[in-house]
Design a protein around this motif. Structure first.
Motif, PDB file in Angstrom:
ATOM      1  N   VAL A 125     -86.163  36.485  21.348  1.00 41.27           N
ATOM      2  CA  VAL A 125     -86.740  36.996  20.106  1.00 41.27           C
ATOM      3  C   VAL A 125     -88.051  36.250  19.864  1.00 41.27           C
ATOM      4  N   SER A 126     -88.791  36.692  18.888  1.00 36.90           N
ATOM      5  CA  SER A 126     -90.033  35.983  18.553  1.00 36.90           C
ATOM      6  C   SER A 126     -89.692  34.576  18.061  1.00 36.90           C
ATOM      7  N   CYS A 127     -90.650  33.696  18.188  1.00 38.89           N
ATOM      8  CA  CYS A 127     -90.470  32.329  17.694  1.00 38.89           C
ATOM      9  C   CYS A 127     -90.217  32.360  16.188  1.00 38.89           C
ATOM     10  N   GLU A 128     -90.892  33.243  15.486  1.00 35.79           N
ATOM     11  CA  GLU A 128     -90.733  33.347  14.038  1.00 35.79           C
ATOM     12  C   GLU A 128     -89.304  33.761  13.666  1.00 35.79           C
ATOM     13  N   GLU A 129     -88.747  34.723  14.396  1.00 37.54           N
ATOM     14  CA  GLU A 129     -87.377  35.152  14.102  1.00 37.54           C
ATOM     15  C   GLU A 129     -86.381  34.019  14.337  1.00 37.54           C
ATOM     16  N   MET A 130     -86.564  33.287  15.428  1.00 36.36           N
ATOM     17  CA  MET A 130     -85.658  32.177  15.702  1.00 36.36           C
ATOM     18  C   MET A 130     -85.807  31.088  14.639  1.00 36.36           C
ATOM     19  N   LEU A 135     -82.912  29.459  12.283  1.00 35.67           N
ATOM     20  CA  LEU A 135     -82.680  28.014  12.181  1.00 35.67           C
ATOM     21  C   LEU A 135     -82.794  27.535  10.739  1.00 35.67           C
ATOM     22  N   GLU A 136     -83.773  28.040  10.016  1.00 32.34           N
ATOM     23  CA  GLU A 136     -83.901  27.676   8.598  1.00 32.34           C
ATOM     24  C   GLU A 136     -82.659  28.089   7.824  1.00 32.34           C
ATOM     25  N   ARG A 177     -89.592  21.469  14.034  1.00 36.08           N
ATOM     26  CA  ARG A 177     -90.338  21.428  12.779  1.00 36.08           C
ATOM     27  C   ARG A 177     -89.565  22.069  11.633  1.00 36.08           C
ATOM     28  N   VAL A 178     -88.790  23.146  11.913  1.00 35.97           N
ATOM     29  CA  VAL A 178     -88.064  23.831  10.839  1.00 35.97           C
ATOM     30  C   VAL A 178     -86.680  23.232  10.587  1.00 35.97           C
ATOM     31  N   GLY A 179     -86.317  22.170  11.323  1.00 36.66           N
ATOM     32  CA  GLY A 179     -85.096  21.463  10.970  1.00 36.66           C
ATOM     33  C   GLY A 179     -84.012  21.338  12.012  1.00 36.66           C
ATOM     34  N   ALA A 180     -84.213  21.873  13.216  1.00 38.28           N
ATOM     35  CA  ALA A 180     -83.201  21.684  14.264  1.00 38.28           C
ATOM     36  C   ALA A 180     -83.062  20.195  14.552  1.00 38.28           C
ATOM     37  N   ILE A 192     -91.430  16.778  23.204  1.00 35.89           N
ATOM     38  CA  ILE A 192     -90.600  17.136  22.042  1.00 35.89           C
ATOM     39  C   ILE A 192     -89.941  15.876  21.501  1.00 35.89           C
ATOM     40  N   ASP A 193     -90.174  15.610  20.214  1.00 33.42           N
ATOM     41  CA  ASP A 193     -89.589  14.420  19.580  1.00 33.42           C
ATOM     42  C   ASP A 193     -88.149  14.749  19.216  1.00 33.42           C
TER      43      ASP A 193
END
Length: 184
Positions: free
Chosen positions: A112-117, A121-122, A159-162, A183-184
């Motif tokens: 899927v798009s990065c935005e959808e994923m 996750l959010e 960045r979105v919380g994973a 990747i941190d």
């Protein structure tokens, strides 16, 4: 390095614990195949949860569950997170494949798009009630779009919380190092 052998039922979870490992990975592919199906998203969330419940109850070890694509959109992900929490997993991974998904080692995957994923996750982070539940974002983009895209997506997922990132199918040691460095 933590080795998390795959279990598909309570007995395999007990054997992993008896062998001295520290964590159990409840493999979606193993669960599907133990039911006689290929790993292409044919099992429902309810069926997966039934297997997870047996695995969690069979061992004192923390269990990582396979949440596939979250069984639909962000609303479905919210329900899946609640159900995975109820079963008692310590962590789960959520994949960025389209629904229905395919095993990460099969050809013909699509993401899927990065935005959808990121939206999924959010939603997972928002609905989580156990602050110790680890949300692992998995990307299968490496196979279709290359390592750079997989890393870019992974950085957005973090960045979105994973809490953790799972880049599926790196090809060699150099790619593993590149992923860890980026990747941190």
């Amino acid at each position: 390095l933590i080795v998390a052998p795959g279990a598909y039922d309570g007995l395999s979870a007990k054997l992993i614990e008896q062998a001295g490992f520290d964590v159990v990975y409840a493999t979606g592919g193993g669960i599907s195949r133990s039911c006689g199906y290929p790993d292409i998203g044919l099992l429902t969330m309810t069926e997966v949860l039934m297997h997870l419940r047996c695995i969690v109850e069979a061992t004192a070890l923390p269990v990582i569950g396979d949440c596939d694509t979250g069984y639909g959109n962000a609303l479905n992900v919210m329900r899946a997170v609640r159900e995975f929490e109820r079963v008692g997993v310590a962590a789960f991974h959520l994949e960025d494949q389209i629904t229905p998904k395919r095993c990460g080692h099969y050809e013909g995957k699509e993401v899927v798009s990065c935005e959808e994923m990121c939206t999924k996750l959010e939603a997972a982070v928002e609905v989580r009630t156990d602050p110790d539940l680890v949300i692992i974002a998995r990307t299968d983009a490496r196979a279709m779009h290359g390592l750079d895209d997989a890393i870019r997506r992974s950085q957005e997922f973090a960045r979105v919380g994973a809490d953790m990132i799972f880049v599926e199918a790196p090809r060699d040691r150099d790619e593993l190092k590149c992923i860890a460095d980026a990747i941190d």
